[in-house]
Design a protein around this motif. Structure first.
Motif, PDB file in Angstrom:
ATOM      1  N   LEU A 233      20.565  53.274  35.452  1.00 19.41           N
ATOM      2  CA  LEU A 233      21.947  53.749  35.360  1.00 19.41           C
ATOM      3  C   LEU A 233      22.911  52.942  36.218  1.00 19.41           C
ATOM      4  CD1 LEU A 233      23.981  56.037  34.490  1.00 19.41           C
ATOM      5  CD2 LEU A 233      23.294  57.222  36.586  1.00 19.41           C
ATOM      6  N   LYS A 234      24.099  52.708  35.663  1.00 17.60           N
ATOM      7  CA  LYS A 234      25.196  52.131  36.443  1.00 17.60           C
ATOM      8  C   LYS A 234      26.454  52.935  36.147  1.00 17.60           C
ATOM      9  CE  LYS A 234      27.663  47.903  37.665  1.00 17.60           C
ATOM     10  NZ  LYS A 234      27.297  48.004  39.098  1.00 17.60           N
ATOM     11  N   VAL A 235      27.091  53.429  37.206  1.00 18.81           N
ATOM     12  CA  VAL A 235      28.338  54.176  37.065  1.00 18.81           C
ATOM     13  C   VAL A 235      29.500  53.218  37.282  1.00 18.81           C
ATOM     14  CG1 VAL A 235      29.720  56.083  37.947  1.00 18.81           C
ATOM     15  CG2 VAL A 235      27.219  56.287  37.871  1.00 18.81           C
ATOM     16  N   ILE A 236      30.445  53.213  36.355  1.00 20.69           N
ATOM     17  CA  ILE A 236      31.588  52.289  36.422  1.00 20.69           C
ATOM     18  C   ILE A 236      32.885  53.083  36.351  1.00 20.69           C
ATOM     19  CG2 ILE A 236      32.796  50.419  35.226  1.00 20.69           C
ATOM     20  CD1 ILE A 236      30.102  49.357  34.341  1.00 20.69           C
ATOM     21  N   ASN A 237      33.770  52.806  37.268  1.00 20.82           N
ATOM     22  CA  ASN A 237      35.073  53.465  37.313  1.00 20.82           C
ATOM     23  C   ASN A 237      35.954  52.922  36.190  1.00 20.82           C
ATOM     24  OD1 ASN A 237      37.477  54.714  38.024  1.00 20.82           O
ATOM     25  ND2 ASN A 237      37.962  53.202  39.606  1.00 20.82           N
ATOM     26  N   SER A 238      36.364  53.794  35.277  1.00 20.27           N
ATOM     27  CA  SER A 238      37.193  53.345  34.153  1.00 20.27           C
ATOM     28  C   SER A 238      38.678  53.499  34.429  1.00 20.27           C
ATOM     29  CB  SER A 238      36.826  54.123  32.880  1.00 20.27           C
ATOM     30  OG  SER A 238      37.283  55.451  32.957  1.00 20.27           O
ATOM     31  N   ASP A 239      39.031  53.950  35.617  1.00 23.57           N
ATOM     32  CA  ASP A 239      40.444  54.087  35.965  1.00 23.57           C
ATOM     33  C   ASP A 239      40.962  52.753  36.486  1.00 23.57           C
ATOM     34  OD1 ASP A 239      42.946  55.097  36.417  1.00 23.57           O
ATOM     35  OD2 ASP A 239      42.412  56.130  38.284  1.00 23.57           O
ATOM     36  N   GLN A 240      40.865  51.751  35.652  1.00 27.80           N
ATOM     37  CA  GLN A 240      41.318  50.395  35.948  1.00 27.80           C
ATOM     38  C   GLN A 240      41.562  49.698  34.616  1.00 27.80           C
ATOM     39  OE1 GLN A 240      38.161  47.931  37.704  1.00 27.80           O
ATOM     40  NE2 GLN A 240      36.687  49.544  37.245  1.00 27.80           N
ATOM     41  N   PRO A 241      42.144  48.507  34.615  1.00 28.66           N
ATOM     42  CA  PRO A 241      42.433  47.835  33.344  1.00 28.66           C
ATOM     43  C   PRO A 241      41.203  47.752  32.441  1.00 28.66           C
ATOM     44  CG  PRO A 241      43.495  46.673  35.144  1.00 28.66           C
ATOM     45  CD  PRO A 241      42.646  47.739  35.781  1.00 28.66           C
ATOM     46  N   HIS A 242      41.428  47.973  31.156  1.00 29.22           N
ATOM     47  CA  HIS A 242      40.316  48.017  30.198  1.00 29.22           C
ATOM     48  C   HIS A 242      39.485  46.740  30.236  1.00 29.22           C
ATOM     49  CE1 HIS A 242      38.039  48.540  26.522  1.00 29.22           C
ATOM     50  NE2 HIS A 242      38.540  47.396  26.080  1.00 29.22           N
ATOM     51  N   THR A 243      40.129  45.597  30.375  1.00 26.22           N
ATOM     52  CA  THR A 243      39.402  44.326  30.407  1.00 26.22           C
ATOM     53  C   THR A 243      38.422  44.288  31.567  1.00 26.22           C
ATOM     54  OG1 THR A 243      41.289  43.184  29.419  1.00 26.22           O
ATOM     55  CG2 THR A 243      39.645  41.821  30.513  1.00 26.22           C
ATOM     56  N   ASP A 244      38.843  44.773  32.724  1.00 26.32           N
ATOM     57  CA  ASP A 244      37.961  44.788  33.894  1.00 26.32           C
ATOM     58  C   ASP A 244      36.778  45.724  33.680  1.00 26.32           C
ATOM     59  OD1 ASP A 244      39.762  43.084  35.045  1.00 26.32           O
ATOM     60  OD2 ASP A 244      40.732  44.599  36.292  1.00 26.32           O
ATOM     61  N   VAL A 245      37.061  46.883  33.082  1.00 25.10           N
ATOM     62  CA  VAL A 245      35.984  47.835  32.802  1.00 25.10           C
ATOM     63  C   VAL A 245      34.955  47.198  31.879  1.00 25.10           C
ATOM     64  CG1 VAL A 245      35.394  50.047  31.736  1.00 25.10           C
ATOM     65  CG2 VAL A 245      37.459  49.841  33.131  1.00 25.10           C
ATOM     66  N   TYR A 246      35.424  46.581  30.811  1.00 19.63           N
ATOM     67  CA  TYR A 246      34.506  46.002  29.828  1.00 19.63           C
ATOM     68  C   TYR A 246      33.662  44.880  30.438  1.00 19.63           C
ATOM     69  CZ  TYR A 246      32.638  43.673  25.771  1.00 19.63           C
ATOM     70  OH  TYR A 246      31.774  43.103  24.873  1.00 19.63           O
ATOM     71  N   GLN A 247      34.271  44.041  31.243  1.00 14.17           N
ATOM     72  CA  GLN A 247      33.523  42.937  31.844  1.00 14.17           C
ATOM     73  C   GLN A 247      32.431  43.446  32.782  1.00 14.17           C
ATOM     74  OE1 GLN A 247      33.486  39.738  31.096  1.00 14.17           O
ATOM     75  NE2 GLN A 247      34.978  40.185  29.486  1.00 14.17           N
ATOM     76  N   GLN A 248      32.704  44.522  33.503  1.00 14.52           N
ATOM     77  CA  GLN A 248      31.672  45.106  34.366  1.00 14.52           C
ATOM     78  C   GLN A 248      30.524  45.670  33.537  1.00 14.52           C
ATOM     79  OE1 GLN A 248      33.203  47.743  37.520  1.00 14.52           O
ATOM     80  NE2 GLN A 248      35.191  46.761  37.248  1.00 14.52           N
ATOM     81  N   VAL A 249      30.863  46.325  32.434  1.00 11.57           N
ATOM     82  CA  VAL A 249      29.823  46.863  31.547  1.00 11.57           C
ATOM     83  C   VAL A 249      28.987  45.730  30.971  1.00 11.57           C
ATOM     84  CG1 VAL A 249      29.381  48.106  29.402  1.00 11.57           C
ATOM     85  CG2 VAL A 249      31.150  48.925  30.974  1.00 11.57           C
ATOM     86  N   LEU A 250      29.653  44.713  30.462  1.00  8.73           N
ATOM     87  CA  LEU A 250      28.950  43.588  29.838  1.00  8.73           C
ATOM     88  C   LEU A 250      28.051  42.869  30.825  1.00  8.73           C
ATOM     89  CD1 LEU A 250      28.590  41.897  27.270  1.00  8.73           C
ATOM     90  CD2 LEU A 250      30.502  40.474  28.038  1.00  8.73           C
ATOM     91  N   SER A 251      28.533  42.683  32.037  1.00 10.32           N
ATOM     92  CA  SER A 251      27.736  42.019  33.070  1.00 10.32           C
ATOM     93  C   SER A 251      26.456  42.799  33.358  1.00 10.32           C
ATOM     94  CB  SER A 251      28.559  41.877  34.352  1.00 10.32           C
ATOM     95  OG  SER A 251      27.792  41.300  35.389  1.00 10.32           O
ATOM     96  N   PHE A 252      26.570  44.123  33.421  1.00 13.48           N
ATOM     97  CA  PHE A 252      25.394  44.954  33.673  1.00 13.48           C
ATOM     98  C   PHE A 252      24.418  44.899  32.498  1.00 13.48           C
ATOM     99  CE2 PHE A 252      23.550  49.323  33.200  1.00 13.48           C
ATOM    100  CZ  PHE A 252      22.587  49.192  34.193  1.00 13.48           C
ATOM    101  N   ILE A 253      24.940  44.966  31.282  1.00 17.55           N
ATOM    102  CA  ILE A 253      24.087  44.968  30.091  1.00 17.55           C
ATOM    103  C   ILE A 253      23.306  43.665  29.992  1.00 17.55           C
ATOM    104  CG2 ILE A 253      24.057  45.083  27.562  1.00 17.55           C
ATOM    105  CD1 ILE A 253      24.774  47.688  29.036  1.00 17.55           C
ATOM    106  N   ARG A 254      23.895  42.590  30.451  1.00 21.79           N
ATOM    107  CA  ARG A 254      23.234  41.285  30.322  1.00 21.79           C
ATOM    108  C   ARG A 254      22.163  41.038  31.382  1.00 21.79           C
ATOM    109  NH1 ARG A 254      28.511  37.611  28.579  1.00 21.79           N
ATOM    110  NH2 ARG A 254      28.160  37.796  26.314  1.00 21.79           N
ATOM    111  N   THR A 255      22.027  41.950  32.321  1.00 23.43           N
ATOM    112  CA  THR A 255      20.948  41.812  33.292  1.00 23.43           C
ATOM    113  C   THR A 255      19.655  42.295  32.658  1.00 23.43           C
ATOM    114  OG1 THR A 255      21.284  44.028  34.226  1.00 23.43           O
ATOM    115  CG2 THR A 255      22.496  42.204  35.236  1.00 23.43           C
ATOM    116  N   ARG A 256      18.558  41.688  33.061  1.00 20.79           N
ATOM    117  CA  ARG A 256      17.252  42.044  32.514  1.00 20.79           C
ATOM    118  C   ARG A 256      16.281  42.290  33.655  1.00 20.79           C
ATOM    119  NH1 ARG A 256      17.667  43.460  27.216  1.00 20.79           N
ATOM    120  NH2 ARG A 256      19.101  42.047  26.173  1.00 20.79           N
TER     121      ARG A 256
END
Length: 439
Positions: A233-256
């Motif tokens: 699990l990774k908790v990400i604060n979405s109360d920030q610009p959408h682009t920043d939120v998405y990049q944090q999500v994508l970065s986490f998903i790409r970890t293996r």
């Protein structure tokens, strides 16, 4: 030492090859899939796994309260990863007999029905080959545990979060594209295409009271959901610009989480705490602590032919030739305990030539750490003396040599991570540990 009994050795090239091609991760994934799916024809099933266009197909669960931005992130994520976007609405809109049986159920489906719907969808060939992104599913801990028991196990779980007042404000300005179903907001997310903007409609799917009830329901379930997926699990604060939120999500998903036997090389000047950190890591993770100096003394004391070659150098306080050191290291690091549990090497190499010689032996670390804490004064140097060879003069000379060779060593190990050891040893260890366990 009894020369008739030789410890079993595993050539170091095997570990290097396994790391390079992610063999351990591949075997682990295939065995896990076999245990979960229990196919009637295991061989054909494994062949189909290996024939996937991408073996590491994404398996993502995206959770969060209403209006947190799940749909927008999930849709963009599935598009970029070429994975199948699965929502509760898409499951219920399916024309299968099973989905038809659930048309009149409440928003939160019984766990058994939800599991059957999801299994039916994820077993289809597109999800099997491309992977999947589950949006807003599961909705409770019971559903999460039921999915896990059924073998629906995500590799990454993202939980978007935002304060309740922000979420309620977003629900009031929520807009929907009637053609695509894409979600926008009059203040936070506005489409770039004017044609899309003109056809946006106010979201009428939930009245204000229902939205508040949905939020309260999520808050009751969030702790249980978090505990069910705590290891991925990774908790990400979405109360920030959408682009920043998405990049944090994508970065986490790409970890293996690749399965790798750790082979750690600790470099640093005298007094920087290499031995102490190696001991802490060894105790916690059961890796083999290989101190080059102690290893040489141990071999010299065992009476072997190699030990008899080394002993005169130790008696005279002379450096042991690299050729002998490398023989000792090659023998020790290729034993079964090091090959299976991993190792932490410190005290070698000390210069560029030693580093190059180490690489030529196929002893290749997969984690490098440069622990930087030179003794700040001669008083500290004197305090570090624990053996006759640890005089202030010797330490000063050794430190000077280390400084001379530092840049060259870094050129051999460009992936090395620097850690400031001029702090509490426990803080150093926590930093070191976080870097070693990072993907």
């Amino acid at each position: 030492m009894d020369e008739t009994v030789k410890p079993l050795r595993i050539p170091p090239q095997i570990s290097v090859y396994a790391d390079k091609h992610n063999i351990l991760h591949l075997v682990q994934s295939m065995l896990s899939s076999l245990v979960i799916d229990q196919p009637e024809d295991p061989i054909t099933y494994l062949i189909s796994l290996l024939q996937r266009s991408t073996f590491d197909s994404p398996r993502v669960v995206l959770l969060g309260p209403p209006a947190v931005g799940k749909h927008t992130v999930a849709k963009k994520l599935s598009s970029e990863l070429r994975a199948v976007h699965v929502t509760l609405q898409s499951l219920l809109s399916d024309q299968s007999e099973l989905s038809t049986q659930t048309q009149n159920t409440e928003q939160e489906l019984p766990a058994e029905l939800l599991v059957r719907l999801i299994q039916q969808r994820l077993n289809q060939i597109d999800c099997f080959n491309r992977g999947w992104v589950l949006e807003g599913i599961p909705q409770s801990r019971l559903q999460a545990l039921s999915l896990q028991q059924a073998g629906v196990i995500p590799e990454h779980v993202v939980m978007l979060e935002a304060p309740d007042d922000v979420l309620l404000e977003r629900t009031r300005g929520k807009l929907v594209d009637p053609l695509t179903g894409d979600v926008y907001h009059q203040n936070f997310i506005w489409p770039d295409d004017d044609a899309v903007a003109e056809r946006l409609e106010t979201d009428q799917s939930r009245i204000e009271r229902q939205r508040l009830a949905d939020l309260q329901h999520y808050r009751r379930e969030v702790t249980g959901l978090s505990s069910a997926y705590q290891h991925v699990l990774k908790v990400i604060n979405s109360d920030q610009p959408h682009t920043d939120v998405y990049q944090q999500v994508l970065s986490f998903i790409r970890t293996r989480s690749y399965c790798r036997t750790p082979r750690i090389l600790l470099l640093g000047p005298p007094g920087s705490g290499k031995s102490h950190q190696a001991r802490l890591l060894s105790e916690k993770y059961k890796m083999v602590d290989v101190c080059c100096g102690q290893l040489l003394r141990s071999v010299a004391a065992d009476g072997s032919d190699l030990g008899q070659e080394i002993q005169p150098y130790l008696d005279d306080g002379r450096p042991v030739p690299d050729s002998l050191v490398l023989k000792v290291l090659d023998e020790r690091l290729s034993r079964v305990d090091c090959s299976c549990r991993g190792w932490i090497l410190h005290g070698f190499p000390r210069d560029l030539q030693q580093a190059k010689s180490l690489q030529q032996t196929q002893i290749q670390p997969n984690r490098f750490h440069l622990v930087t804490r030179p003794a700040p004064s001669s008083e500290v140097q004197n305090r570090l003396k624990t053996r006759p060879e640890d005089s202030a003069h010797t330490l000063t000379h050794t430190l000077s040599q280390y400084r001379t060779h530092t840049a060259a060593l870094q050129s051999v190990y460009p992936a090395g991570v620097h850690i400031d050891a001029d702090q509490d040893p426990r803080s150093v260890f926590e930093t070191l540990e976080s870097l070693l366990t990072a993907h």
